[in-house]
Design an enzyme around this catalytic site. Structure first.
Site, PDB file in Angstrom:
ATOM      1  N   HIS A 201       0.797  -1.238   0.000  1.00  0.00           N
ATOM      2  CA  HIS A 201       0.000   0.000   0.000  1.00  0.00           C
ATOM      3  C   HIS A 201       0.824   1.280   0.000  1.00  0.00           C
ATOM      4  O   HIS A 201       0.290   2.358  -0.198  1.00  0.00           O
ATOM      5  CB  HIS A 201      -0.930   0.026   1.213  1.00  0.00           C
TER       6      HIS A 201
HETATM    7  C1  UD1 Z   1      -1.872   5.626   5.634  1.00  0.00           C
HETATM    8  C2  UD1 Z   1      -0.550   6.191   6.203  1.00  0.00           C
HETATM    9  C3  UD1 Z   1       0.509   5.096   6.216  1.00  0.00           C
HETATM   10  C4  UD1 Z   1       0.024   3.868   6.949  1.00  0.00           C
HETATM   11  C5  UD1 Z   1      -1.320   3.408   6.363  1.00  0.00           C
HETATM   12  C6  UD1 Z   1      -1.865   2.243   7.154  1.00  0.00           C
HETATM   13  C7  UD1 Z   1      -0.137   8.583   5.772  1.00  0.00           C
HETATM   14  C8  UD1 Z   1       0.674   9.541   4.996  1.00  0.00           C
HETATM   15  N1  UD1 Z   1      -0.054   7.284   5.391  1.00  0.00           N
HETATM   16  O1  UD1 Z   1      -1.611   5.258   4.282  1.00  0.00           O
HETATM   17  O2  UD1 Z   1       1.649   5.588   6.882  1.00  0.00           O
HETATM   18  O3  UD1 Z   1       0.977   2.826   6.788  1.00  0.00           O
HETATM   19  O4  UD1 Z   1      -2.245   4.493   6.413  1.00  0.00           O
HETATM   20  O5  UD1 Z   1      -2.853   1.567   6.464  1.00  0.00           O
HETATM   21  O6  UD1 Z   1      -0.814   8.979   6.686  1.00  0.00           O
HETATM   22  N2  UD1 Z   1      -8.928   4.796   1.318  1.00  0.00           N
HETATM   23  C9  UD1 Z   1     -10.180   4.259   1.181  1.00  0.00           C
HETATM   24  N3  UD1 Z   1     -10.791   3.760   2.312  1.00  0.00           N
HETATM   25  C10 UD1 Z   1     -10.180   3.792   3.528  1.00  0.00           C
HETATM   26  C11 UD1 Z   1      -8.897   4.323   3.640  1.00  0.00           C
HETATM   27  C12 UD1 Z   1      -8.275   4.827   2.518  1.00  0.00           C
HETATM   28  O7  UD1 Z   1     -10.751   4.224   0.099  1.00  0.00           O
HETATM   29  O8  UD1 Z   1     -10.812   3.359   4.519  1.00  0.00           O
HETATM   30  C13 UD1 Z   1      -8.291   5.419   0.156  1.00  0.00           C
HETATM   31  C14 UD1 Z   1      -8.185   6.934   0.376  1.00  0.00           C
HETATM   32  O9  UD1 Z   1      -9.323   7.610  -0.016  1.00  0.00           O
HETATM   33  C15 UD1 Z   1      -7.009   7.295  -0.464  1.00  0.00           C
HETATM   34  C16 UD1 Z   1      -6.134   6.055  -0.358  1.00  0.00           C
HETATM   35  O10 UD1 Z   1      -6.945   4.965   0.052  1.00  0.00           O
HETATM   36  O11 UD1 Z   1      -7.367   7.479  -1.792  1.00  0.00           O
HETATM   37  C17 UD1 Z   1      -4.984   6.250   0.587  1.00  0.00           C
HETATM   38  O12 UD1 Z   1      -5.435   6.538   1.910  1.00  0.00           O
HETATM   39  P1  UD1 Z   1      -4.542   7.421   2.923  1.00  0.00           P
HETATM   40  O13 UD1 Z   1      -5.218   7.472   4.235  1.00  0.00           O
HETATM   41  O14 UD1 Z   1      -4.187   8.716   2.269  1.00  0.00           O
HETATM   42  O15 UD1 Z   1      -3.175   6.667   3.006  1.00  0.00           O
HETATM   43  P2  UD1 Z   1      -2.795   5.134   3.225  1.00  0.00           P
HETATM   44  O16 UD1 Z   1      -2.208   4.645   1.961  1.00  0.00           O
HETATM   45  O17 UD1 Z   1      -3.914   4.344   3.810  1.00  0.00           O
END
Ligand code: UD1
Length: 352
Positions: A201
């Site tokens: 991820h």
């Molecule tokens: C985040 C953390 C990372 C951690 C990870 C754990 C930051 C910079 N990154 O990364 O350090 O290892 O969490 O899992 O804070 N999304 C969904 N549904 C969800 C969650 C996310 O669709 O429930 C989508 C978001 O809309 C976005 C993408 O996934 O488009 C990334 O989500 P984001 O929270 O920005 O970062 P992670 O990759 O989850």
């Protein structure tokens, strides 16, 4: 009464906060409130953890997710500040290295509220990782630095931190595994047979389409030629694979809850991951790990020979899997504090 406001937002933080909150309940002079930023919001990424870990609903639920890092962190800063003013805690407690961690620490420090950071001192020395920026700034803003490993302590000492603010407590994820491993649950979507577990991820792997393709090629090759690969797919990765028409041919399942994740770790032959936390969880379960990154904050596992760095390169990933597949991993958890990190943190906070 010592009032604590705990700020969480992303999946691994729910697990970490769950064990520390339980330890804090032992202290009648401590009152804890929980703020969820909403960074992770799907049921499979958020509420399932609250249910499984027996955590109460957050006292403050924000709904901030998506967008650029600056936008997400900025919106969190505004709303966490308002929540701190409203709740007037003596201490803000943050975990790890996500945007929610940074926003919580910064909002508190700007209001002259003390900050405690669990998982302080970790460094990858790669400033292109958003997490590295988040943890450096969070450590700078923190009054209590709870380190999971001796290496984390040494990193802070090298950076000139005041020794009395640094506390080697161990890793709360080991406490969580010890407490919950009996409740490990086979995921419903899993259909038998031995498997290698994979997760992916990180921004540095998923935002670069070349790296993503190379990792997927390696996982497909391993799945067809070495051993079946099972992969709970993070929503970010799932979206990017679809947008770029990349054909991941392994056994894909939806993101899993904590109990299912424990079962997968306990039953896999080997873990392939770019997660920080899961590298240690593999070790706690006595499983070798191939880390699909160029560096790790947990380099004691590299020194022990139970974890190998493979980056995103096809040959290296396949080579590392072949090297480690049948290796033995003996783990007593002592390098991670033996499972008493949460009680050490609670005791230090309660006497602050
Ligand atoms: C985040 C953390 C990372 C951690 C990870 C754990 C930051 C910079 N990154 O990364 O350090 O290892 O969490 O899992 O804070 N999304 C969904 N549904 C969800 C969650 C996310 O669709 O429930 C989508 C978001 O809309 C976005 C993408 O996934 O488009 C990334 O989500 P984001 O929270 O920005 O970062 P992670 O990759 O989850």
């Amino acid at each position: 009464m010592l009032k604590i406001l705990t700020v969480v937002g992303a999946r691994p933080q729910f697990v970490k906060a769950g064990v520390v909150s339980r330890a804090l309940l032992e202290y009648s002079n401590v009152e804890e409130k929980l703020l969820h930023t909403g960074q992770h919001f799907d049921a499979a990424m958020s509420s399932i953890f609250f249910d499984q870990l027996g955590m109460p609903k957050p006292d403050v639920q924000l709904n901030i997710n998506g967008g650029s890092h600056g936008e997400m962190t900025g919106k969190m800063l505004i709303e966490i500040e308002a929540a701190i003013v409203d709740q007037s805690p003596n201490l803000v407690l943050v975990y790890g290295d996500t945007n929610s961690t940074l926003a919580g620490a910064l909002a508190a420090a700007k209001l002259n509220i003390s900050v405690a950071h669990v998982e302080a001192g970790l460094r990858s020395y790669n400033r292109t990782m958003p997490e590295e920026i988040n943890r450096i700034i969070t450590d700078q803003l923190s009054d209590l630095l709870f380190c999971p490993t001796q290496l984390a302590v040494s990193n802070l000492e090298k950076e000139g931190y005041v020794p009395s603010t640094i506390d080697l407590v161990g890793d709360v994820m080991l406490d969580a595994v010890n407490f919950f491993k009996k409740q490990a649950q086979k995921p419903k979507s899993y259909t038998g047979g031995s498997f290698l577990l994979a997760t992916l991820h990180r921004a540095e792997n998923t935002n670069s389409i070349d790296k993503l393709r190379s990792i997927v090629d390696a996982l497909n090759f391993i799945h067809h030629n070495v051993g079946k690969v099972l992969m709970p797919l993070h929503p970010r990765t799932s979206k990017l694979l679809l947008e770029n028409k990349i054909d991941l041919q392994v056994n894909i399942i939806e993101p899993v809850g904590y109990f299912e994740s424990l079962w997968l770790l306990d039953n896999c032959q080997l873990l392939l991951t770019d997660s920080g936390g899961m590298q240690k969880e593999a070790y706690f379960f006595g499983k070798p790990c191939v880390t699909m990154r160029e560096e790790t904050e947990w380099s004691e596992l590299i020194d022990l020979g139970v974890n190998k760095l493979a980056g995103s390169d096809f040959e290296r990933i396949v080579g590392c899997v072949n090297d480690l597949l049948d290796s033995r991993v003996d783990s007593d958890g002592q390098i991670y504090g033996g499972g008493a990190a949460a009680s050490r943190i609670a005791s230090r906070i309660a006497s602050a």
